[in-house]
Design a protein around this motif. Structure first.
Motif, PDB file in Angstrom:
ATOM      1  N   VAL A  28       0.541  -1.124   0.196  1.00  0.00           N
ATOM      2  CA  VAL A  28       0.328   0.258   0.058  1.00  0.00           C
ATOM      3  C   VAL A  28       1.473   0.738   0.160  1.00  0.00           C
ATOM      4  O   VAL A  28       1.502   1.646   0.927  1.00  0.00           O
ATOM      5  N   GLN A  29       0.065   2.173  -0.320  1.00  0.00           N
ATOM      6  CA  GLN A  29       1.188   3.679  -1.063  1.00  0.00           C
ATOM      7  C   GLN A  29       0.720   4.608  -0.629  1.00  0.00           C
ATOM      8  O   GLN A  29      -0.622   5.119  -0.844  1.00  0.00           O
ATOM      9  N   GLY A  30       1.151   5.007   0.566  1.00  0.00           N
ATOM     10  CA  GLY A  30       0.147   6.297   1.170  1.00  0.00           C
ATOM     11  C   GLY A  30       1.436   7.283   1.683  1.00  0.00           C
ATOM     12  O   GLY A  30       2.401   7.000   2.185  1.00  0.00           O
ATOM     13  N   TYR A  31       0.680   7.916   2.698  1.00  0.00           N
ATOM     14  CA  TYR A  31       1.111   8.500   3.467  1.00  0.00           C
ATOM     15  C   TYR A  31       1.926   8.341   4.342  1.00  0.00           C
ATOM     16  O   TYR A  31       0.939   6.973   5.491  1.00  0.00           O
ATOM     17  N   THR A  32       3.170   8.437   5.388  1.00  0.00           N
ATOM     18  CA  THR A  32       3.106   7.550   6.192  1.00  0.00           C
ATOM     19  C   THR A  32       2.570   8.559   7.705  1.00  0.00           C
ATOM     20  O   THR A  32       3.190   9.849   7.511  1.00  0.00           O
ATOM     21  N   GLY A  33       2.463   7.841   8.598  1.00  0.00           N
ATOM     22  CA  GLY A  33       1.760   8.304   9.596  1.00  0.00           C
ATOM     23  C   GLY A  33       2.786   8.735  10.738  1.00  0.00           C
ATOM     24  O   GLY A  33       3.270   7.659  10.999  1.00  0.00           O
ATOM     25  N   GLY A  37       1.346   7.575  17.806  1.00  0.00           N
ATOM     26  CA  GLY A  37       1.589   7.114  18.919  1.00  0.00           C
ATOM     27  C   GLY A  37       1.367   5.928  19.057  1.00  0.00           C
ATOM     28  O   GLY A  37       1.510   5.543  19.789  1.00  0.00           O
ATOM     29  N   LEU A  38       1.666   4.844  18.248  1.00  0.00           N
ATOM     30  CA  LEU A  38       1.662   3.789  18.746  1.00  0.00           C
ATOM     31  C   LEU A  38       3.046   3.597  18.292  1.00  0.00           C
ATOM     32  O   LEU A  38       3.442   3.886  17.904  1.00  0.00           O
ATOM     33  N   ASN A  39       3.359   2.088  19.409  1.00  0.00           N
ATOM     34  CA  ASN A  39       5.172   1.356  19.457  1.00  0.00           C
ATOM     35  C   ASN A  39       4.480   0.713  17.747  1.00  0.00           C
ATOM     36  O   ASN A  39       4.108  -0.872  17.866  1.00  0.00           O
ATOM     37  N   VAL A  40       5.446   0.917  17.006  1.00  0.00           N
ATOM     38  CA  VAL A  40       5.633   0.194  16.164  1.00  0.00           C
ATOM     39  C   VAL A  40       7.142  -0.671  15.798  1.00  0.00           C
ATOM     40  O   VAL A  40       8.380   0.317  16.138  1.00  0.00           O
ATOM     41  N   PRO A  41       7.133  -1.823  15.745  1.00  0.00           N
ATOM     42  CA  PRO A  41       8.635  -2.632  15.861  1.00  0.00           C
ATOM     43  C   PRO A  41       9.772  -1.937  14.830  1.00  0.00           C
ATOM     44  O   PRO A  41       8.658  -1.525  13.593  1.00  0.00           O
ATOM     45  N   GLU A  44       9.270  -2.134  10.210  1.00  0.00           N
ATOM     46  CA  GLU A  44       7.707  -1.637  10.458  1.00  0.00           C
ATOM     47  C   GLU A  44       6.844  -0.024  10.058  1.00  0.00           C
ATOM     48  O   GLU A  44       7.877   0.191  10.791  1.00  0.00           O
ATOM     49  N   GLY A  45       6.436  -0.155   9.317  1.00  0.00           N
ATOM     50  CA  GLY A  45       5.802   1.672   9.550  1.00  0.00           C
ATOM     51  C   GLY A  45       4.309   1.556   9.505  1.00  0.00           C
ATOM     52  O   GLY A  45       3.732   0.112   9.309  1.00  0.00           O
TER      53      GLY A  45
END
Length: 63
Positions: A28-33, A37-41, A44-45
């Motif tokens: 999926v191509q989109g804007y990176t958020g 406030g999420l804890n992303v490993p 990952e994005g």
């Protein structure tokens, strides 16, 4: 990896776009958020896309 465009909702830009890979996955191509406030490993994005992109993919019969 082979990537195929499934659908997009903007004719003048490449964003947002849904792709299928030859590995049985979707890209999926989109804007990176950044402000989620999420804890992303690491490795990952988070990508923000309009709901209309998924609706169009279903309406186009690609999902």
């Amino acid at each position: 990896m082979q990537v195929t465009v499934l659908t997009r909702i903007c004719d003048k830009k490449d964003w947002p776009t849904l792709y299928r890979t030859d590995r049985g996955t979707l890209l999926v191509q989109g804007y990176t958020g950044d402000e989620h406030g999420l804890n992303v490993p690491n490795g990952e994005g988070i990508v923000e896309i309009p709901v209309e992109l998924l609706k169009k993919a279903v309406a186009d019969g690609v999902l």
